[in-house]
Design an enzyme around this catalytic site. Structure first.
Site, PDB file in Angstrom:
ATOM      1  N   GLY A  93       1.033   3.367  -2.850  1.00 44.13           N
ATOM      2  CA  GLY A  93       0.675   4.201  -3.993  1.00 44.13           C
ATOM      3  C   GLY A  93       0.730   5.682  -3.689  1.00 44.13           C
ATOM      4  O   GLY A  93       1.096   6.487  -4.551  1.00 44.13           O
ATOM      5  N   HIS A 112       0.833  -1.208   0.000  1.00 41.27           N
ATOM      6  CA  HIS A 112       0.000   0.000   0.000  1.00 41.27           C
ATOM      7  C   HIS A 112       0.867   1.258   0.000  1.00 41.27           C
ATOM      8  O   HIS A 112       0.815   2.075   0.924  1.00 41.27           O
ATOM      9  CB  HIS A 112      -0.954   0.008   1.203  1.00 41.27           C
ATOM     10  CG  HIS A 112      -2.126   0.926   0.985  1.00 41.27           C
ATOM     11  ND1 HIS A 112      -3.331   0.760   1.637  1.00 41.27           N
ATOM     12  CD2 HIS A 112      -2.296   2.032   0.195  1.00 41.27           C
ATOM     13  CE1 HIS A 112      -4.178   1.721   1.273  1.00 41.27           C
ATOM     14  NE2 HIS A 112      -3.563   2.496   0.399  1.00 41.27           N
TER      15      HIS A 112
END
Length: 316
Positions: free
Chosen positions: A277, A275
């Site tokens: 991004g 996670h």
């Protein structure tokens, strides 16, 4: 204006904050920086668990604006019922487009070109050559064509993809071409070589990529999830990965963080990033600009940007 503004960044580190409010620094610590009842503008701590960011909500009796620093507001949703009617909830449109689009492209290229296998080969001192799929000439389906989906397309174009197909909650037309509604997915999925998920997490998108969705993907297709973990049915995805029919690149998972013993870690044909991004060097300057812009609008009583919903309204 003398009302409090709660910020997850030290106020002296944000240049250009408008005069007037009393700025309070709170980034999810146990103790609140002041009486929550005096807070009029709450900027939600970034990358904190849902139970942390919603904790002040029942006590924010005079809050007028809740501003997230994330693209989605799903972590806030369990606590929105505690807010009085008329509170504007805003997302961070404009903050995460560059970073998330970069990662989406990275995951696509790394998966297609076999970069994880090269890394494993390097660790073993093995020269693992051979032909690999290219992104060029592929058909890419973007499911969730908002600002981040558009930024992903920006970065796909120079790679000579055969075409980009866009899907969102409802149909519309853009300068680049049509955006199809979600109801068109059954007919579009079999034509895509790469399927990118970048939808918000809502009740209508939870489990969107379930067994039927995945079964409609063509053999050898790549699923890329840079949305939220629960958009994909993990059990159904595992079944497809174990069969070897499709591959996947996931920046988000369900559950998350992924437990050490979870079978997804060792499933064939999957690349997992934790996670990441949004949290890059591009985040902080864009987040600060958003905060300053929104607070300037707020102090000057101008319409806010990025309003996702207003509590108490029929569509909230």
């Amino acid at each position: 204006m003398t009302a409090d503004v709660w910020l997850p960044l030290p106020p002296d580190e944000i240049e250009g904050l408008p005069a007037g409010p009393e700025y309070r620094f709170w980034n999810g610590e146990k103790d609140f920086p002041a009486d929550p009842a005096d807070c009029s503008f709450y900027v939600v701590p970034y990358m904190k668990p849902a139970e942390v960011v919603v904790r002040p909500l029942p006590q924010l009796g005079s809050v007028q604006v809740v501003q997230t620093l994330s693209a989605g507001i799903d972590s806030l949703e369990p606590g929105l019922k505690h807010l009085r009617p008329g509170v504007q909830v805003c997302n961070a449109r404009g903050v995460h487009e560059a970073s998330t689009a970069e990662l989406a492209l990275t995951l696509i290229l790394a998966s297609l070109r076999g970069v994880p296998d090269f890394v494993r080969g390097q660790e073993l001192g093995e020269w693992r050559g051979g032909f690999r799929p290219a992104l060029a000439d592929k058909s890419v389906l973007i499911v969730g064509y908002g600002s981040i989906g558009s930024a992903i397309e920006d970065r796909l174009v120079p790679f000579e993809v055969a075409r980009v197909v866009r899907v969102a909650r409802s149909a519309r037309t853009t300068e680049r071409g049509p955006v199809h509604p979600l109801t068109d997915l059954p007919r579009l999925l079999p034509e895509a070589d790469v399927v990118v998920l970048i939808t918000p997490l809502t009740e209508s998108t939870r489990g969107l990529a379930g067994a039927d969705f995945l079964a409609r993907m063509k053999d050898g297709a790549l699923l890329v999830n840079v949305a939220r973990g629960p958009v994909v049915d993990t059990k159904a995805l595992l079944a497809e990965l174990e069969s070897g029919r499709i591959t996947a690149a996931l920046d988000v998972t369900d559950p998350e963080p992924l437990p050490r013993e979870h079978p997804l870690w060792k499933a064939p044909g999957v690349l997992i990033s934790p996670h990441v991004g949004g949290p890059t060097s591009a985040f902080l300057p864009r987040a600060k600009r958003l905060i300053v812009n929104q607070l300037t609008r707020f102090v000057n009583r101008e319409p806010l940007a990025n309003v996702i919903l207003t509590t108490g309204s029929p569509d909230a």
